[in-house]
Design an enzyme around this catalytic site. Structure first.
Site, short mmCIF file in Angstrom:
data_model
loop_
_atom_site.label_atom_id
_atom_site.label_comp_id
_atom_site.label_asym_id
_atom_site.label_seq_id
_atom_site.Cartn_x
_atom_site.Cartn_y
_atom_site.Cartn_z
N PRO A 9 60.21 22.61 55.80
CA PRO A 9 60.36 23.90 55.13
C PRO A 9 60.52 23.79 53.61
O PRO A 9 61.20 22.89 53.11
CB PRO A 9 61.62 24.50 55.76
CG PRO A 9 62.32 23.37 56.42
CD PRO A 9 61.25 22.38 56.81
N ASN A 10 59.86 24.74 52.95
CA ASN A 10 59.93 24.91 51.49
C ASN A 10 59.17 23.86 50.69
O ASN A 10 59.11 23.94 49.46
CB ASN A 10 61.40 24.98 50.99
CG ASN A 10 62.15 26.11 51.66
OD1 ASN A 10 61.72 27.26 51.58
ND2 ASN A 10 63.22 25.82 52.36
N ARG A 17 59.65 25.67 43.19
CA ARG A 17 60.99 25.42 43.71
C ARG A 17 61.75 24.38 42.87
O ARG A 17 61.28 23.24 42.74
CB ARG A 17 60.77 24.90 45.13
CG ARG A 17 61.92 24.28 45.75
CD ARG A 17 61.56 23.62 47.06
NE ARG A 17 62.79 23.44 47.76
CZ ARG A 17 63.00 22.56 48.71
NH1 ARG A 17 62.01 21.78 49.11
NH2 ARG A 17 64.17 22.46 49.27
N TYR A 22 62.68 18.67 42.12
CA TYR A 22 61.51 18.24 42.89
C TYR A 22 60.26 18.00 42.03
O TYR A 22 59.24 17.56 42.56
CB TYR A 22 61.19 19.27 43.98
CG TYR A 22 62.34 19.43 44.96
CD1 TYR A 22 62.69 18.39 45.82
CD2 TYR A 22 63.10 20.60 45.00
CE1 TYR A 22 63.75 18.51 46.71
CE2 TYR A 22 64.17 20.73 45.88
CZ TYR A 22 64.49 19.69 46.72
OH TYR A 22 65.54 19.80 47.60
N ASN A 73 58.61 14.12 55.88
CA ASN A 73 59.70 14.66 55.07
C ASN A 73 60.13 15.94 55.78
O ASN A 73 59.53 16.99 55.59
CB ASN A 73 59.23 14.96 53.65
CG ASN A 73 60.36 15.53 52.80
OD1 ASN A 73 61.44 15.83 53.30
ND2 ASN A 73 60.10 15.69 51.51
N ALA A 76 64.87 20.36 54.78
CA ALA A 76 66.23 20.73 55.20
C ALA A 76 66.50 20.39 56.67
O ALA A 76 67.66 20.14 57.04
CB ALA A 76 66.44 22.23 54.97
N GLU A 97 60.50 7.92 56.89
CA GLU A 97 61.13 9.12 56.33
C GLU A 97 60.97 9.14 54.81
O GLU A 97 61.20 8.11 54.16
CB GLU A 97 62.63 9.08 56.68
CG GLU A 97 63.46 10.17 56.07
CD GLU A 97 64.97 9.94 56.29
OE1 GLU A 97 65.40 8.79 56.52
OE2 GLU A 97 65.71 10.93 56.22
N HIS A 99 61.95 11.38 51.18
CA HIS A 99 62.58 12.48 50.44
C HIS A 99 62.18 12.35 48.98
O HIS A 99 62.31 11.27 48.39
CB HIS A 99 64.10 12.48 50.59
CG HIS A 99 64.50 12.73 52.00
ND1 HIS A 99 64.33 13.96 52.60
CD2 HIS A 99 64.96 11.89 52.96
CE1 HIS A 99 64.70 13.86 53.87
NE2 HIS A 99 65.08 12.62 54.11
N ARG A 106 73.18 13.69 46.20
CA ARG A 106 73.32 15.15 46.22
C ARG A 106 74.51 15.58 47.11
O ARG A 106 75.41 14.80 47.35
CB ARG A 106 71.98 15.77 46.64
CG ARG A 106 70.87 15.44 45.61
CD ARG A 106 69.55 16.08 45.96
NE ARG A 106 69.63 17.53 45.92
CZ ARG A 106 68.68 18.34 46.42
NH1 ARG A 106 67.59 17.81 46.96
NH2 ARG A 106 68.82 19.65 46.37
C1 DQA Z 1 64.14 16.99 50.56
C2 DQA Z 1 65.66 16.89 50.47
C3 DQA Z 1 66.31 17.89 51.43
O1 DQA Z 1 67.73 17.78 51.36
C4 DQA Z 1 65.92 19.30 51.06
O2 DQA Z 1 66.47 20.22 51.98
C5 DQA Z 1 64.45 19.47 50.93
C6 DQA Z 1 63.65 18.40 50.32
C7 DQA Z 1 63.45 16.07 49.53
O3 DQA Z 1 62.25 15.82 49.70
O4 DQA Z 1 64.08 15.63 48.57
O5 DQA Z 1 63.91 20.52 51.23
O6 DQA Z 1 63.74 16.56 51.85
#
Ligand code: DQA
Length: 144
Positions: A9-10, A17, A22, A73, A76, A97, A99, A106
């Site tokens: 998501p997002n 964003r 990011y 990835n 959230a 994985e 990020h 964080r």
């Molecule tokens: C994320 C880190 C997560 O905590 C966050 O909710 C994201 C992006 C990252 O790529 O840094 O949406 O996965």
């Protein structure tokens, strides 16, 4: 070799964003970077993004027997989703994985990664390059 790249998501909002966290690159930019890199390395990639947990679970399940590895990835859902963890374990494909941000630096609620428990490796805080390192890892370990 076939690699499935999943974003949660997002991630479709990249560029808009929180660019201080990011970066300024869009999701389309991320896709083209990954696609060019995969072409250069001679691997097939499918890119999938969803804002819905169940759709991500469906996509992981559908990868069984079709892909050789997953770069994920979960965004959230990393910090909440036992369903995504279980799906990764169910298909038992090598998974990595990613990020974009350095989640370790964080908030407390970002310190748990459920999906990460089913992943062989994590690339964290490397920006978009993390996805390429994830692809490299799968090629080096399983591409032969
Ligand atoms: C994320 C880190 C997560 O905590 C966050 O909710 C994201 C992006 C990252 O790529 O840094 O949406 O996965």
């Amino acid at each position: 070799m076939r690699i499935l790249v999943i974003n949660g998501p997002n991630i479709n909002m990249l560029g808009i964003r929180e660019p201080d966290i990011y970066g300024k690159g869009s999701y389309a930019d991320l896709c083209s970077i990954i696609e060019s890199y995969a072409a250069e390395k001679g691997v097939e990639v499918k890119l999938f993004q969803s804002n819905h947990e169940g759709s991500i679970v469906d996509e992981i399940q559908a990868a069984y027997g079709k892909f050789d590895g997953i770069v994920i990835n979960p965004a959230a859902y990393t910090h909440t989703s036992v369903a995504i963890l279980d799906a990764l374990k169910a298909v038992a494909l090598p998974a990595v994985e990613i990020h974009i941000s350095d989640v370790s630096a964080r908030e407390d609620f970002r310190q748990i990664s459920y999906a990460g428990k089913a992943c062989e490796k994590s690339f964290i805080g490397l920006g978009f390059a993390g996805y390429l390192r994830g692809i490299d890892y799968l090629i080096e370990k399983y591409g032969g």
